[in-house]
Design a protein around this motif. Structure first.
Motif, PDB file in Angstrom:
ATOM      1  N   GLN A   1     -71.373  16.214 -22.888  1.00 59.01           N
ATOM      2  CA  GLN A   1     -72.878  16.589 -21.800  1.00 59.01           C
ATOM      3  C   GLN A   1     -73.910  15.170 -22.143  1.00 59.01           C
ATOM      4  O   GLN A   1     -74.801  15.098 -21.554  1.00 59.01           O
TER       5      GLN A   1
ATOM      6  N   THR B   1     -74.878  18.309 -36.169  1.00 63.94           N
ATOM      7  CA  THR B   1     -75.146  18.428 -34.493  1.00 63.94           C
ATOM      8  C   THR B   1     -74.922  19.693 -34.302  1.00 63.94           C
ATOM      9  O   THR B   1     -74.178  20.096 -34.224  1.00 63.94           O
TER      10      THR B   1
ATOM     11  N   ASP C   1     -80.004  22.421  -9.441  1.00 60.96           N
ATOM     12  CA  ASP C   1     -80.551  21.788 -10.747  1.00 60.96           C
ATOM     13  C   ASP C   1     -80.612  20.667 -10.185  1.00 60.96           C
ATOM     14  O   ASP C   1     -79.313  20.034 -10.579  1.00 60.96           O
TER      15      ASP C   1
ATOM     16  N   THR D   1     -76.270  23.116 -28.910  1.00 59.52           N
ATOM     17  CA  THR D   1     -77.064  24.435 -27.932  1.00 59.52           C
ATOM     18  C   THR D   1     -75.992  24.532 -27.070  1.00 59.52           C
ATOM     19  O   THR D   1     -75.688  23.578 -25.351  1.00 59.52           O
TER      20      THR D   1
ATOM     21  N   HIS E   1     -69.337  19.395 -26.353  1.00 59.08           N
ATOM     22  CA  HIS E   1     -71.165  18.875 -26.195  1.00 59.08           C
ATOM     23  C   HIS E   1     -71.357  17.170 -26.211  1.00 59.08           C
ATOM     24  O   HIS E   1     -72.537  16.968 -25.812  1.00 59.08           O
TER      25      HIS E   1
ATOM     26  N   GLY F   1     -83.951  27.971 -18.829  1.00 59.69           N
ATOM     27  CA  GLY F   1     -84.785  26.515 -19.805  1.00 59.69           C
ATOM     28  C   GLY F   1     -84.362  26.022 -20.406  1.00 59.69           C
ATOM     29  O   GLY F   1     -83.614  25.832 -21.634  1.00 59.69           O
ATOM     30  N   ARG F   2     -83.367  24.919 -19.891  1.00 55.26           N
ATOM     31  CA  ARG F   2     -82.550  24.130 -20.376  1.00 55.26           C
ATOM     32  C   ARG F   2     -83.190  23.037 -20.657  1.00 55.26           C
ATOM     33  O   ARG F   2     -83.536  22.143 -20.442  1.00 55.26           O
ATOM     34  N   ASP F   3     -82.714  22.613 -21.983  1.00 54.62           N
ATOM     35  CA  ASP F   3     -82.346  20.689 -22.433  1.00 54.62           C
ATOM     36  C   ASP F   3     -81.618  20.180 -21.818  1.00 54.62           C
ATOM     37  O   ASP F   3     -80.837  20.483 -21.652  1.00 54.62           O
ATOM     38  N   LEU F   4     -82.287  19.015 -22.355  1.00 51.77           N
ATOM     39  CA  LEU F   4     -81.046  17.842 -21.348  1.00 51.77           C
ATOM     40  C   LEU F   4     -79.942  17.490 -22.007  1.00 51.77           C
ATOM     41  O   LEU F   4     -78.741  17.826 -21.254  1.00 51.77           O
ATOM     42  N   PHE F   5     -79.792  18.525 -23.442  1.00 51.39           N
ATOM     43  CA  PHE F   5     -78.547  18.041 -24.067  1.00 51.39           C
ATOM     44  C   PHE F   5     -77.390  19.708 -24.282  1.00 51.39           C
ATOM     45  O   PHE F   5     -76.987  19.913 -24.947  1.00 51.39           O
ATOM     46  N   ASP F   6     -78.430  20.472 -23.113  1.00 49.15           N
ATOM     47  CA  ASP F   6     -77.849  22.069 -23.135  1.00 49.15           C
ATOM     48  C   ASP F   6     -76.688  21.968 -22.549  1.00 49.15           C
ATOM     49  O   ASP F   6     -76.548  21.514 -21.594  1.00 49.15           O
TER      50      ASP F   6
ATOM     51  N   GLN G   1     -75.898  27.196 -22.717  1.00 42.89           N
ATOM     52  CA  GLN G   1     -76.700  28.481 -22.473  1.00 42.89           C
ATOM     53  C   GLN G   1     -74.993  28.805 -21.062  1.00 42.89           C
ATOM     54  O   GLN G   1     -74.459  27.872 -20.468  1.00 42.89           O
TER      55      GLN G   1
END
Length: 167
Positions: free
Chosen positions: A139, A51, A77, A54, A136, A15-20, A56
């Protein structure tokens, strides 16, 4: 690209957020170095470190020794723009620079030179190295379209050691 026999190299559904940031460990020779890399990746980032990071992590031993081609072959993905590898060079590097791989990179070796000569002679970059403090920002900028992968690759290649640091 063929996958080797043995354990399946399949990226788990995350379950990835766009910024992970997605980091795949491909070197399992030094757990202490890996823990140091993870510690750096989890540090808050940005101007002033405000910030939350995050990340994964994929730490499955099936990925041991995986090449960039094998990793890219496993990416399904469509929203994933970049993946970072913690490979042997990452573990040996004092700066713990991971390998950033563009998932949008295309192999141009089979293109017809009559129509695509310029692209064949100057293909888009596929990878560069980045210190944990920079991943980060990479990303986020790629996800938002603020900077493209080629610009980051050029910035890394302009450094004496070919490693991107926070801009």
């Amino acid at each position: 690209m063929t996958m080797p026999e043995g354990p399946a190299r399949v990226l788990p559904e995350i379950g990835r957020d766009l910024f992970d940031v997605l980091v795949i460990r491909t070197d399992f020779s030094d757990d202490e170095a890996w823990n140091a890399v993870v510690g750096e990746l989890r540090r808050p980032w940005g101007p002033g470190g405000e910030t939350a990071a995050t990340v994964q992590l994929v730490e499955a031993p099936a990925w041991s020794g995986a090449t960039p081609d094998e990793v890219l072959a496993a990416v399904v993905d469509g929203g994933l723009i970049v993946v970072f590898l913690a490979d042997r060079d990452t573990m040996k590097s004092p700066e713990q620079a991971s390998l950033a791989l563009s998932t949008l990179w295309e192999d141009v070796s089979g293109l017809d030179p009559v129509y695509y000569q310029e692209l064949i002679e100057s293909p888009e970059p596929r990878e560069f190295r980045a210190v944990p403090a920079a991943v980060h920002g990479v990303q986020v900028d790629l996800a938002l379209g603020n900077v493209d992968f080629a610009e980051y690759a050029a910035a890394a290649s302009a450094e004496p050691d070919q490693v991107l640091r926070p801009i």
